[in-house]
Scaffold this active site. Structure first.
Site, mmCIF file in Angstrom:
data_model
loop_
_atom_site.group_PDB
_atom_site.id
_atom_site.type_symbol
_atom_site.label_atom_id
_atom_site.label_comp_id
_atom_site.label_asym_id
_atom_site.label_seq_id
_atom_site.Cartn_x
_atom_site.Cartn_y
_atom_site.Cartn_z
ATOM 1 C CG ASN A 161 42.164 48.784 39.303
ATOM 2 O OD1 ASN A 161 41.945 48.661 38.101
ATOM 3 N ND2 ASN A 161 43.283 48.385 39.863
ATOM 4 C CD GLU A 257 50.043 44.809 31.672
ATOM 5 O OE1 GLU A 257 50.368 44.702 32.870
ATOM 6 O OE2 GLU A 257 50.855 45.007 30.765
ATOM 7 C CB CYS A 291 47.621 45.397 39.389
ATOM 8 S SG CYS A 291 48.270 46.810 38.483
HETATM 9 P P1 NAP Z 1 38.060 40.913 36.658
HETATM 10 O O1 NAP Z 1 36.976 40.448 37.532
HETATM 11 O O2 NAP Z 1 39.014 39.930 36.100
HETATM 12 O O3 NAP Z 1 37.356 41.728 35.469
HETATM 13 C C1 NAP Z 1 38.127 42.364 34.464
HETATM 14 C C2 NAP Z 1 37.308 42.481 33.203
HETATM 15 O O4 NAP Z 1 37.117 41.183 32.635
HETATM 16 C C3 NAP Z 1 35.904 43.068 33.421
HETATM 17 O O5 NAP Z 1 35.599 43.933 32.370
HETATM 18 C C4 NAP Z 1 35.043 41.814 33.387
HETATM 19 O O6 NAP Z 1 33.694 42.056 33.063
HETATM 20 C C5 NAP Z 1 35.749 41.051 32.284
HETATM 21 N N1 NAP Z 1 35.366 39.643 32.167
HETATM 22 C C6 NAP Z 1 34.842 38.826 33.094
HETATM 23 N N2 NAP Z 1 34.619 37.600 32.554
HETATM 24 C C7 NAP Z 1 35.011 37.653 31.262
HETATM 25 C C8 NAP Z 1 35.040 36.731 30.180
HETATM 26 N N3 NAP Z 1 34.602 35.478 30.307
HETATM 27 N N4 NAP Z 1 35.514 37.142 28.997
HETATM 28 C C9 NAP Z 1 35.954 38.401 28.827
HETATM 29 N N5 NAP Z 1 35.946 39.337 29.803
HETATM 30 C C10 NAP Z 1 35.494 38.961 31.011
HETATM 31 O O7 NAP Z 1 38.974 42.021 37.403
HETATM 32 P P2 NAP Z 1 38.521 43.251 38.305
HETATM 33 O O8 NAP Z 1 38.034 42.728 39.614
HETATM 34 O O9 NAP Z 1 37.664 44.180 37.544
HETATM 35 O O10 NAP Z 1 39.921 44.005 38.520
HETATM 36 C C11 NAP Z 1 40.829 43.653 39.516
HETATM 37 C C12 NAP Z 1 41.931 42.775 38.960
HETATM 38 O O11 NAP Z 1 42.600 43.440 37.901
HETATM 39 C C13 NAP Z 1 43.001 42.497 40.004
HETATM 40 O O12 NAP Z 1 43.383 41.147 39.946
HETATM 41 C C14 NAP Z 1 44.145 43.407 39.587
HETATM 42 O O13 NAP Z 1 45.416 42.989 40.014
HETATM 43 C C15 NAP Z 1 44.010 43.381 38.098
HETATM 44 N N6 NAP Z 1 44.676 44.557 37.515
HETATM 45 C C16 NAP Z 1 45.884 44.367 36.889
HETATM 46 C C17 NAP Z 1 46.585 45.473 36.380
HETATM 47 C C18 NAP Z 1 47.928 45.298 35.710
HETATM 48 O O14 NAP Z 1 48.425 46.255 35.128
HETATM 49 N N7 NAP Z 1 48.545 44.119 35.763
HETATM 50 C C19 NAP Z 1 46.029 46.758 36.494
HETATM 51 C C20 NAP Z 1 44.797 46.907 37.128
HETATM 52 C C21 NAP Z 1 44.124 45.792 37.638
HETATM 53 P P3 NAP Z 1 32.592 42.170 34.239
HETATM 54 O O15 NAP Z 1 33.018 43.314 35.070
HETATM 55 O O16 NAP Z 1 31.351 42.381 33.490
HETATM 56 O O17 NAP Z 1 32.621 40.868 34.978
#
Ligand code: NAP
Length: 484
Positions: A161, A257, A291
């Site tokens: 995002n 996070e 988030c």
């Molecule tokens: P995601 O699907 O969890 O992906 C995040 C990252 O993790 C991507 O780079 C993804 O790679 C990677 N990943 C996937 N499987 C992995 C593994 N086995 N080992 C290591 N890395 C792996 O999240 P998203 O859909 O991109 O983002 C949305 C989420 O992020 C929401 O839940 C949101 O709330 C959260 N978020 C939290 C914050 C905060 O500050 N708390 C801020 C922003 C977003 P791939 O893309 O290649 O699968």
């Protein structure tokens, strides 16, 4: 090898490892939710390319740890200056790869350059302390110097995002603290990471201190996370992936996070016009794909009719459309899966008795801003992260009930409270089980001036100016015996 190239007529980028741009073994497409087709190509790193990045960062860690802080500060400032030359390109890529409206992309770009500046300033503020042992009869002759040292190598994994800002919010404090970094961006939005690497390369960052490996988390994620060459992981993403990382990482410092489900509690005495403006912005900005988005409104019944009517009027002002247009407030969601997920949550709520007051419509990757009233507590949208432009209103009898529902969530990232009574606001702020509570405004992590991070399923650790450095350093005590 050049950093940028062309593939099937579209822009493509190469891997950045050990200070060099390398042609990868294979590329993967970057899908654009705006075009609904391939927009660009980036490396699909293999396990051996990921291993090379790990070794490169590991080799570079001692050099960057020994670089004087004022030189690290200069590098960070210079990287910010270099990034500015790419502003227009980056904002356009953010619009195409993430569907981010250009005016919001501009905000992300500005925040990123500022984050680099603040990280440069942080280099001067990595202090320790001196502790005299004489308050204990057993340590009278001892003096302890407590210093902060870099962890070594940081694995930074980012979500889709805020691809530019979140990457810099990890890379900049990591380097400020004297660490080397392996950056693995999200597959949906990897392009900004190559610009970050380019800016640092131009700024003169020593080779291997920053390595960028795009590639699928499902293919290289576990290898990176489990590696013994990594000392700390700074991860931002979903709770599911965060928990998986925590399960397999082993003995590494973890900073996670994760997801959120921020409630906005609106009490009877709230300034309703202010609450409405904040709630709608907090819920609809970047189509709710944040988030810290407000994703449920807990409204006291006596003011709920008026509040909901005003929310609908205000939400109608938000323009859905082409993210490249200056007039657009909401672009498409990140991909078709996201649209189906949001639509499923809205339909489930309506089936269970919620009233759909506006929206609930989809076309390709676009989802219309949506307001739901009378959302029952058995609706999934009352509990699951939405990540879409939906404002679900849950009516409650009083402050106590609002607090109970807010705290029943598995998430604990953010909450907002709207009231004119500071005592009630403080009472709720102290009782809410969240990492951050915002009073009379919508939650917004922004630059990290105020530390942010979650409790419960929203993660552990805190990001932000000064706080990220604390996560990325280790305390060392040097104890000196004083001879009389
Ligand atoms: P995601 O699907 O969890 O992906 C995040 C990252 O993790 C991507 O780079 C993804 O790679 C990677 N990943 C996937 N499987 C992995 C593994 N086995 N080992 C290591 N890395 C792996 O999240 P998203 O859909 O991109 O983002 C949305 C989420 O992020 C929401 O839940 C949101 O709330 C959260 N978020 C939290 C914050 C905060 O500050 N708390 C801020 C922003 C977003 P791939 O893309 O290649 O699968």
């Amino acid at each position: 090898m050049s950093w940028k190239t062309k593939r099937a007529g579209k822009p493509a980028w190469n891997l950045f490892i050990a200070g060099k741009w390398l042609r990868p073994h294979s590329y993967m497409e970057v899908y654009s939710p705006v075009l609904d087709s391939t927009y660009a190509w980036v490396p699909r790193a293999t396990e051996s390319e990921a291993e090379y990045a790990l070794k490169s960062a590991f080799k570079a860690r001692k050099g960057i740890a020994k670089m004087p802080a004022h030189k690290r500060a200069e590098l960070l400032e210079e990287a910010g200056e270099r990034l500015k030359a790419y502003e227009k390109e980056i904002i356009e890529h953010l619009a195409y790869e993430a569907g981010k409206p250009v005016k919001q992309g501009r905000g992300e770009f500005k925040a990123t350059v500022l984050r680099l500046k603040y990280a440069a300033q942080e280099c001067e503020e990595i202090y320790g302390e001196a502790i005299t042992g004489d308050y204990s009869p057993f340590k009278e002759d001892k003096l302890g110097l407590v210093i902060r040292q870099p962890l070594g190598t940081i694995l930074a994994i980012t979500p889709f995002n805020y691809p530019l800002f979140t990457a810099v919010a990890k890379v900049a404090p990591a380097i400020a603290a004297g660490n080397s970094v392996i950056l693995k961006p999200a597959t949906d939005t990897p392009i900004a990471s190559f610009y970050i690497a380019k800016a640092f390369e131009e700024a003169g960052l020593p080779e291997g201190v920053l390595n960028v490996v795009s590639g699928k988390g499902s293919e290289i994620g576990d290898l990176l996370v489990k590696s013994n060459l990594v000392n700390g992981i700074s991860f931002t993403g979903s709770t599911a992936v965060g928990k998986h990382i925590a399960n397999i990482a082993g003995m590494k410092k973890l900073h996670l996070e994760l997801g959120g489900k921020a409630p906005a509690i609106v009490l009877e005495d709230a300034d309703l016009d202010l609450a409405v403006k904040e709630i709608v912005t907090g819920a609809l900005k970047f189509s709710g794909q944040r988030c810290d988005a407000i994703s449920r409104v807990l409204a006291i019944s006596s003011i709920a009719d008026e509040l909901v009517e005003k929310i609908v009027i205000q939400s109608r002002k938000w323009k859905l459309g082409d993210p490249l247009s200056e007039k657009t407030d909401l672009g498409p969601l990140i991909n078709p899966r996201a649209v189906e997920k949001v639509d499923g949550l809205v339909k489930d709520a309506v089936e269970k008795g919620a009233k759909l007051l506006m929206g609930g419509k989809k076309r390709k990757n676009y989802y219309w801003p949506t307001v739901l009233d009378h959302v029952p507590l058995d609706a999934r949208i009352a509990w699951e992260e939405t990540f879409g432009p939906v404002i679900p209103v849950i009516r409650v009898g009083d402050e106590k009930e609002a607090l109970k529902i807010a705290n029943k969530s598995n998430y604990g990232l953010d909450a907002a409270v709207f009231t004119r009574d500071i005592d009630r606001a403080m009472r709720l702020a102290l009782e809410l089980e969240d990492g951050e509570v915002t009073i009379n405004a919508h939650p917004a992590h922004g630059l990290g001036i105020f530390p942010f991070g979650g409790v419960k399923d929203s993660g552990m650790g805190r990001e932000g100016i000064k706080y990220s450095i604390l996560e990325m350093t280790e305390v060392k005590s040097i104890v000196i015996k004083l001879r009389k």
